[in-house]
Design an enzyme around this catalytic site. Sequence first.
Site, PDB file in Angstrom:
ATOM      1  N   SER A 125      62.714  28.367   0.903  1.00 40.71           N
ATOM      2  CA  SER A 125      62.984  28.090   1.495  1.00 40.71           C
ATOM      3  C   SER A 125      63.764  26.869   1.530  1.00 40.71           C
ATOM      4  O   SER A 125      64.213  26.139   0.476  1.00 40.71           O
ATOM      5  CB  SER A 125      61.379  27.016   1.992  1.00 40.71           C
ATOM      6  OG  SER A 125      61.216  26.084   3.455  1.00 40.71           O
TER       7      SER A 125
ATOM      8  N   TYR B  63      54.607  22.669  -2.010  1.00 40.10           N
ATOM      9  CA  TYR B  63      54.970  23.283  -2.191  1.00 40.10           C
ATOM     10  C   TYR B  63      56.408  23.757  -1.987  1.00 40.10           C
ATOM     11  O   TYR B  63      56.985  24.837  -2.382  1.00 40.10           O
ATOM     12  CB  TYR B  63      55.164  23.534  -0.176  1.00 40.10           C
ATOM     13  CG  TYR B  63      55.736  24.122   0.968  1.00 40.10           C
ATOM     14  CD1 TYR B  63      55.110  25.679   1.082  1.00 40.10           C
ATOM     15  CD2 TYR B  63      56.407  24.295   1.260  1.00 40.10           C
ATOM     16  CE1 TYR B  63      55.751  26.577   1.119  1.00 40.10           C
ATOM     17  CE2 TYR B  63      57.405  25.188   2.157  1.00 40.10           C
ATOM     18  CZ  TYR B  63      56.994  26.240   2.176  1.00 40.10           C
ATOM     19  OH  TYR B  63      57.720  27.332   2.793  1.00 40.10           O
TER      20      TYR B  63
HETATM   21  N1  LIG Z   1      58.538  29.777   9.118  1.00 38.52           N
HETATM   22  C1  LIG Z   1      58.656  28.710   8.499  1.00 38.52           C
HETATM   23  O1  LIG Z   1      59.174  27.660   8.901  1.00 38.52           O
HETATM   24  C2  LIG Z   1      59.129  28.483   7.504  1.00 38.52           C
HETATM   25  C3  LIG Z   1      60.398  27.631   6.180  1.00 38.52           C
HETATM   26  C4  LIG Z   1      61.071  28.347   4.911  1.00 38.52           C
HETATM   27  C5  LIG Z   1      60.268  29.412   4.614  1.00 38.52           C
HETATM   28  N2  LIG Z   1      59.082  30.348   4.222  1.00 38.52           N
HETATM   29  C6  LIG Z   1      58.837  31.252   4.061  1.00 38.52           C
HETATM   30  O2  LIG Z   1      58.398  32.320   4.511  1.00 38.52           O
HETATM   31  C7  LIG Z   1      57.471  33.489   4.207  1.00 38.52           C
HETATM   32  C8  LIG Z   1      56.407  33.221   6.032  1.00 38.52           C
HETATM   33  O3  LIG Z   1      56.171  32.481   5.848  1.00 38.52           O
HETATM   34  P1  LIG Z   1      55.541  32.571   8.061  1.00 38.52           P
HETATM   35  O4  LIG Z   1      55.962  31.099   8.281  1.00 38.52           O
HETATM   36  O5  LIG Z   1      56.258  33.526   8.639  1.00 38.52           O
HETATM   37  O6  LIG Z   1      54.030  32.088   8.042  1.00 38.52           O
HETATM   38  P2  LIG Z   1      52.791  33.226   9.086  1.00 38.52           P
HETATM   39  O7  LIG Z   1      53.130  33.735  10.018  1.00 38.52           O
HETATM   40  O8  LIG Z   1      52.287  32.315   8.309  1.00 38.52           O
HETATM   41  O9  LIG Z   1      53.205  34.451   7.604  1.00 38.52           O
HETATM   42  C9  LIG Z   1      52.667  34.663   6.680  1.00 38.52           C
HETATM   43  C10 LIG Z   1      52.188  35.351   5.492  1.00 38.52           C
HETATM   44  O10 LIG Z   1      51.616  36.646   3.900  1.00 38.52           O
HETATM   45  C11 LIG Z   1      50.436  36.552   4.110  1.00 38.52           C
HETATM   46  N3  LIG Z   1      50.262  36.141   3.198  1.00 38.52           N
HETATM   47  C12 LIG Z   1      49.633  35.021   2.942  1.00 38.52           C
HETATM   48  N4  LIG Z   1      48.985  35.012   1.830  1.00 38.52           N
HETATM   49  C13 LIG Z   1      48.413  36.198   2.066  1.00 38.52           C
HETATM   50  C14 LIG Z   1      48.442  36.015   0.013  1.00 38.52           C
HETATM   51  N5  LIG Z   1      47.488  35.958  -0.359  1.00 38.52           N
HETATM   52  N6  LIG Z   1      48.463  38.452  -0.160  1.00 38.52           N
HETATM   53  C15 LIG Z   1      49.186  38.641   0.385  1.00 38.52           C
HETATM   54  N7  LIG Z   1      49.977  38.495   2.300  1.00 38.52           N
HETATM   55  C16 LIG Z   1      49.422  36.960   2.213  1.00 38.52           C
HETATM   56  C17 LIG Z   1      50.060  36.504   5.681  1.00 38.52           C
HETATM   57  O11 LIG Z   1      49.358  37.763   5.753  1.00 38.52           O
HETATM   58  P3  LIG Z   1      47.771  37.719   5.691  1.00 38.52           P
HETATM   59  O12 LIG Z   1      47.241  36.042   6.371  1.00 38.52           O
HETATM   60  O13 LIG Z   1      47.189  38.712   6.607  1.00 38.52           O
HETATM   61  O14 LIG Z   1      47.207  38.043   4.459  1.00 38.52           O
HETATM   62  C18 LIG Z   1      50.955  37.075   6.746  1.00 38.52           C
HETATM   63  O15 LIG Z   1      51.784  37.853   6.992  1.00 38.52           O
HETATM   64  C19 LIG Z   1      56.071  32.668   3.852  1.00 38.52           C
HETATM   65  O16 LIG Z   1      56.788  32.867   2.070  1.00 38.52           O
HETATM   66  C20 LIG Z   1      56.736  30.800   4.278  1.00 38.52           C
HETATM   67  O17 LIG Z   1      57.155  29.468   2.817  1.00 38.52           O
HETATM   68  C21 LIG Z   1      58.935  29.575   6.336  1.00 38.52           C
END
Ligand SMILES: NC(=O)c1ccc[n+]([C@@H]2O[C@H](COP(=O)([O-])OP(=O)(O)OC[C@H]3O[C@@H](n4cnc5c(N)ncnc54)[C@H](OP(=O)(O)O)[C@@H]3O)[C@@H](O)[C@H]2O)c1
Length: 249
Positions: free
Chosen positions: A149, A162
């Site tokens: 991130s 985080y």
């Molecule tokens: N959105 C942003 O602005 C942003 C910025 C920087 C980095 N990121 C990173 O990008 C990645 C994806 O995030 P997102 O923004 O797409 O959020 P999101 O829509 O909430 O997706 C998170 C995903 O992780 C899965 N997950 C969470 N806990 C889990 C577990 N214990 N086991 C298996 N799967 C798990 C969730 O699936 P289930 O709940 O179905 O398990 C979901 O598919 C993350 O690592 C986040 O830190 C996001």
Amino acid sequence: MSEHSSTTTGVEGKVIAITGASSGIGAAIAEHLAQRGASVVLGARREDRLAEVVARIEAAGGAALAVEVDVRHRDDLARLVASAQQHHGRLDVLVSNAGNMTISGFDELRQDDWDEMVATNLTGVLNGIGAALPVFRAQGAGHFIHMSSTSAHRIVPTQGVYAATKTAVRVLSEALRQEAGPDLRVTVVSPGMTDTEGVRSGAVDEQTASRVREVAQPPSAIARAVAYAIEQPAGVDVGEIIVRPTAQS
Ligand SMILES: NC(=O)c1ccc[n+]([C@@H]2O[C@H](COP(=O)([O-])OP(=O)(O)OC[C@H]3O[C@@H](n4cnc5c(N)ncnc54)[C@H](OP(=O)(O)O)[C@@H]3O)[C@@H](O)[C@H]2O)c1
């Protein structure tokens, strides 16, 4: 077993497992790579949501398979990797994307959330390495892609735990890259604010949520960055890609 493998340039024909593929960035990565001819193996906890992503990919003519995975558990990652091997004979790329973004200030003492972020964002990535590294070594090829991130690059209040987990992902990925030798690739992708349910949900404070609505980039921006790392020739290792919205400070 197809003739393609991770020693082949491009995305088409590769077998790619993606954690956190039930929503947001992970689902976008899965759909983009499948559209470009990869066979994707999707892992997450919500099976109904995984099924929706698989249905969308299949409706578009792609190949996808869903596995219920909780990245906090080693055995689940082993099952994800084994599913790829059973169905496709190998695993070319593991995208460790699953993440928990329950940010808060330290004074709130949300220690359960702190534990969750460490277990999901850090131990979850280690569990992926533990499951895939022996397979990649045996194949003589393989590619780890780890989701970090911009929070790991610019430390701000409320994101301490985080950011610590995402910094740890960058650190362990660099060490893994150095140990990997000439046959394996290790890429870190660091998204800036991206419009997903994860950041839109009540898990983050309202100030952050409204800023996300204003400036966030679509998850497809990250999917294209992941594809760029994968499509390079086998001897070319993209170390880190930072993709943020122009409006993000
Ligand atoms: N959105 C942003 O602005 C942003 C910025 C920087 C980095 N990121 C990173 O990008 C990645 C994806 O995030 P997102 O923004 O797409 O959020 P999101 O829509 O909430 O997706 C998170 C995903 O992780 C899965 N997950 C969470 N806990 C889990 C577990 N214990 N086991 C298996 N799967 C798990 C969730 O699936 P289930 O709940 O179905 O398990 C979901 O598919 C993350 O690592 C986040 O830190 C996001």
